[in-house]
Design a protein around this motif. Structure first.
Motif, short mmCIF file in Angstrom:
data_model
loop_
_atom_site.label_atom_id
_atom_site.label_comp_id
_atom_site.label_asym_id
_atom_site.label_seq_id
_atom_site.Cartn_x
_atom_site.Cartn_y
_atom_site.Cartn_z
N ALA A 66 0.84 -1.20 0.00
CA ALA A 66 0.00 0.00 0.00
C ALA A 66 0.87 1.25 0.00
O ALA A 66 0.58 2.22 -0.71
CB ALA A 66 -0.93 -0.02 1.21
N ASP A 67 1.95 1.23 0.79
CA ASP A 67 2.83 2.39 0.84
C ASP A 67 3.57 2.59 -0.48
O ASP A 67 3.84 3.73 -0.89
CB ASP A 67 3.83 2.26 1.99
N LEU A 68 3.92 1.50 -1.16
CA LEU A 68 4.57 1.63 -2.47
C LEU A 68 3.62 2.26 -3.49
O LEU A 68 4.05 3.04 -4.34
CB LEU A 68 5.05 0.26 -2.96
N GLU A 69 2.34 1.92 -3.41
CA GLU A 69 1.36 2.54 -4.31
C GLU A 69 1.24 4.03 -4.04
O GLU A 69 1.14 4.83 -4.97
CB GLU A 69 0.00 1.86 -4.16
N ILE A 70 1.25 4.39 -2.76
CA ILE A 70 1.20 5.81 -2.40
C ILE A 70 2.45 6.51 -2.92
O ILE A 70 2.40 7.62 -3.45
CB ILE A 70 1.06 5.98 -0.88
N LEU A 71 3.61 5.85 -2.76
CA LEU A 71 4.88 6.43 -3.21
C LEU A 71 4.86 6.70 -4.71
O LEU A 71 5.36 7.74 -5.16
CB LEU A 71 6.03 5.49 -2.85
N GLN A 72 4.29 5.80 -5.49
CA GLN A 72 4.23 5.99 -6.94
C GLN A 72 3.38 7.21 -7.31
O GLN A 72 3.63 7.83 -8.34
CB GLN A 72 3.68 4.74 -7.61
N GLY A 73 2.41 7.53 -6.48
CA GLY A 73 1.55 8.68 -6.78
C GLY A 73 2.15 10.01 -6.38
O GLY A 73 1.63 11.06 -6.78
N GLU A 75 10.59 10.84 2.82
CA GLU A 75 10.09 10.33 4.09
C GLU A 75 9.39 8.98 3.90
O GLU A 75 9.57 8.05 4.70
CB GLU A 75 9.13 11.32 4.73
N MET A 76 8.63 8.87 2.82
CA MET A 76 7.93 7.63 2.53
C MET A 76 8.93 6.52 2.20
O MET A 76 8.76 5.38 2.64
CB MET A 76 6.94 7.83 1.38
N LEU A 77 9.99 6.84 1.46
CA LEU A 77 11.02 5.85 1.14
C LEU A 77 11.70 5.35 2.42
O LEU A 77 11.94 4.15 2.58
CB LEU A 77 12.06 6.45 0.21
N ASP A 78 12.01 6.25 3.34
CA ASP A 78 12.61 5.86 4.62
C ASP A 78 11.68 4.94 5.41
O ASP A 78 12.11 3.94 5.98
CB ASP A 78 12.96 7.09 5.46
N HIS A 79 10.41 5.31 5.41
CA HIS A 79 9.41 4.50 6.13
C HIS A 79 9.31 3.10 5.52
O HIS A 79 9.28 2.09 6.24
CB HIS A 79 8.06 5.21 6.09
N ILE A 80 9.29 3.02 4.20
CA ILE A 80 9.19 1.72 3.52
C ILE A 80 10.44 0.89 3.81
O ILE A 80 10.35 -0.32 4.06
CB ILE A 80 8.97 1.91 2.01
N GLU A 81 11.61 1.52 3.81
CA GLU A 81 12.84 0.79 4.11
C GLU A 81 12.82 0.21 5.52
O GLU A 81 13.25 -0.92 5.75
CB GLU A 81 14.06 1.70 3.94
N VAL A 134 10.58 -2.84 5.51
CA VAL A 134 11.21 -3.98 4.84
C VAL A 134 12.24 -4.62 5.78
O VAL A 134 12.33 -5.85 5.87
CB VAL A 134 11.85 -3.55 3.50
N ARG A 135 13.00 -3.80 6.52
CA ARG A 135 13.95 -4.35 7.50
C ARG A 135 13.21 -5.12 8.59
O ARG A 135 13.64 -6.20 9.01
CB ARG A 135 14.78 -3.22 8.13
N GLN A 136 12.09 -4.57 9.04
CA GLN A 136 11.29 -5.24 10.07
C GLN A 136 10.76 -6.58 9.54
O GLN A 136 10.78 -7.58 10.25
CB GLN A 136 10.14 -4.35 10.50
N LEU A 137 10.32 -6.60 8.29
CA LEU A 137 9.84 -7.84 7.68
C LEU A 137 10.95 -8.88 7.62
O LEU A 137 10.74 -10.06 7.93
CB LEU A 137 9.29 -7.57 6.28
N SER A 138 12.14 -8.44 7.28
CA SER A 138 13.28 -9.35 7.21
C SER A 138 13.61 -9.92 8.58
O SER A 138 13.91 -11.11 8.72
CB SER A 138 14.49 -8.61 6.65
N GLU A 139 13.55 -9.09 9.62
CA GLU A 139 13.82 -9.56 10.98
C GLU A 139 12.75 -10.55 11.44
O GLU A 139 13.06 -11.54 12.10
CB GLU A 139 13.88 -8.38 11.94
N GLU A 140 11.50 -10.30 11.09
CA GLU A 140 10.42 -11.20 11.49
C GLU A 140 10.54 -12.55 10.80
O GLU A 140 10.21 -13.58 11.38
CB GLU A 140 9.06 -10.57 11.16
N ARG A 141 11.03 -12.57 9.57
CA ARG A 141 11.19 -13.84 8.86
C ARG A 141 12.27 -14.70 9.50
O ARG A 141 12.25 -15.92 9.37
CB ARG A 141 11.56 -13.59 7.40
#
Length: 144
Positions: A41-48, A58-64, A67-74
């Protein structure tokens, strides 16, 4: 000291299970949003967003960060052996507590505090093992 009337406990337990089952059918769970859904959803917002927008960085930092949090959870997983051990400790503590209360006297004074400590220990271990622990890094067999 009177012993526990297990017939009444059984009747109450069956009634509670029936009530929980009836309530579970009434309550419809909402679809679970995952971290991946939020990232998409955030990537779609970023494209707009326009290229020169300060909100884009700011949105790119938030998405990064997500993604780090997702990697840690995996890299985390529940420990099934620890979960079974925690449940066994909780059941043993409960049985010890019920037995001590039924026996009464000095057994209750000694066993009930031990049962409470075991119950707390089992609950803490169960919680820790259910939330997961970091996976061990695999060694590459080719590297020696």
């Amino acid at each position: 000291m009177e012993s526990i009337d297990f017939k009444s406990v059984e009747t109450i337990g069956i009634a509670l299970i029936g009530l929980v089952a009836a309530l579970a059918r009434l309550v419809k769970p909402s679809p679970k949003k995952t971290l991946r859904d939020d990232i998409k959803a955030d990537l779609e917002i970023l494209q707009g967003l326009p290229e020169e927008s300060s909100a884009r960085t700011e949105m790119l930092d938030h998405i990064e960060k997500m993604v780090r949090q997702l990697s840690e959870e995996r890299n985390r997983r529940p420990d099934p052996v620890g979960i079974v051990f925690g449940v066994c400790i909780i059941l043993a503590a409960s049985a010890l507590g019920i037995w001590a209360v039924n026996i009464g006297g000095w057994a209750a004074w000694i066993c009930v505090p031990v049962a409470v400590c075991l119950f707390i220990f089992g609950s803490l271990g169960l919680t820790a093992d259910m939330t997961g622990r970091a996976r061990k890094e695999r060694k590459d067999p080719a590297s020696g």
